[in-house]
Design a protein around this motif. Sequence first.
Motif, PDB file in Angstrom:
ATOM      1  N   TRP A  23       2.877  10.956  -9.776  1.00 47.16           N
ATOM      2  CA  TRP A  23       3.132  10.449  -8.427  1.00 47.16           C
ATOM      3  C   TRP A  23       1.906  10.659  -7.560  1.00 47.16           C
ATOM      4  O   TRP A  23       1.267  11.712  -7.595  1.00 47.16           O
ATOM      5  CB  TRP A  23       4.330  11.167  -7.812  1.00 47.16           C
ATOM      6  N   ASP A  24       1.564   9.643  -6.784  1.00 46.71           N
ATOM      7  CA  ASP A  24       0.441   9.697  -5.854  1.00 46.71           C
ATOM      8  C   ASP A  24       0.975   9.243  -4.495  1.00 46.71           C
ATOM      9  O   ASP A  24       1.430   8.102  -4.354  1.00 46.71           O
ATOM     10  CB  ASP A  24      -0.680   8.771  -6.328  1.00 46.71           C
ATOM     11  N   ASP A  25       0.937  10.114  -3.504  1.00 49.76           N
ATOM     12  CA  ASP A  25       1.524   9.786  -2.203  1.00 49.76           C
ATOM     13  C   ASP A  25       0.806   8.650  -1.483  1.00 49.76           C
ATOM     14  O   ASP A  25       1.341   8.076  -0.547  1.00 49.76           O
ATOM     15  CB  ASP A  25       1.616  11.021  -1.316  1.00 49.76           C
ATOM     16  N   ARG A  26      -0.397   8.295  -1.917  1.00 52.75           N
ATOM     17  CA  ARG A  26      -1.128   7.205  -1.260  1.00 52.75           C
ATOM     18  C   ARG A  26      -0.902   5.842  -1.915  1.00 52.75           C
ATOM     19  O   ARG A  26      -1.232   4.819  -1.341  1.00 52.75           O
ATOM     20  CB  ARG A  26      -2.619   7.521  -1.251  1.00 52.75           C
ATOM     21  N   ALA A  27      -0.336   5.823  -3.114  1.00 54.68           N
ATOM     22  CA  ALA A  27      -0.127   4.557  -3.830  1.00 54.68           C
ATOM     23  C   ALA A  27       1.005   3.764  -3.185  1.00 54.68           C
ATOM     24  O   ALA A  27       1.955   4.330  -2.642  1.00 54.68           O
ATOM     25  CB  ALA A  27       0.179   4.835  -5.294  1.00 54.68           C
ATOM     26  N   ARG A  28       0.888   2.446  -3.234  1.00 55.05           N
ATOM     27  CA  ARG A  28       1.927   1.564  -2.679  1.00 55.05           C
ATOM     28  C   ARG A  28       3.185   1.607  -3.533  1.00 55.05           C
ATOM     29  O   ARG A  28       3.112   1.704  -4.751  1.00 55.05           O
ATOM     30  CB  ARG A  28       1.413   0.124  -2.643  1.00 55.05           C
ATOM     31  N   TYR A  29       4.307   1.504  -2.904  1.00 55.82           N
ATOM     32  CA  TYR A  29       5.589   1.439  -3.599  1.00 55.82           C
ATOM     33  C   TYR A  29       5.848  -0.024  -3.946  1.00 55.82           C
ATOM     34  O   TYR A  29       6.498  -0.748  -3.205  1.00 55.82           O
ATOM     35  CB  TYR A  29       6.705   2.019  -2.725  1.00 55.82           C
TER      36      TYR A  29
END
Length: 152
Positions: A95-101
């Motif tokens: 998980w990367d908090d900056r990646a788009r969902y």
Amino acid sequence: MLALLALLSAPALAETREVYLVATVQLGGSNLAQSIFLHEPQITTLEGCQEAVRVGQRDRDWLRYHHIFMRDRFQGFTGQLDYRCVFSEQVFSGWDDRARYAQPYLIGIDEQANLRIERVASLAQCSTKLAALPAARRAQSRCAMGNQRLRS
């Protein structure tokens, strides 16, 4: 002999269940949701996962399953946060908090806490698939956007 041993052990490795924490935030009054799938190799039981969730919520400091819920993005809206400890044979990218969902998924969690994820083309397609499920499975399922890729 080694090749035979490798063939015999391959199915056992493929059926390895890992413990994951599924964190989902749903926009109040809507079917819009985002989910993340967090894995800590040291946590191997549902009870250990549930304890980590309890401590993380109590202390507001997630030493295990570290993640960030950005309440500022929900100004003017209500967001319902749900944590579920599950078993999964499927594997997810980190998980990367900056990646788009941008990954729509149909997420199912059965009575034994087994997670089943299906990648779908869109949230609209997910909603159609969800509506077509038998009532019992529909009650255990949801559509959500994720920012992690399903590896297996």
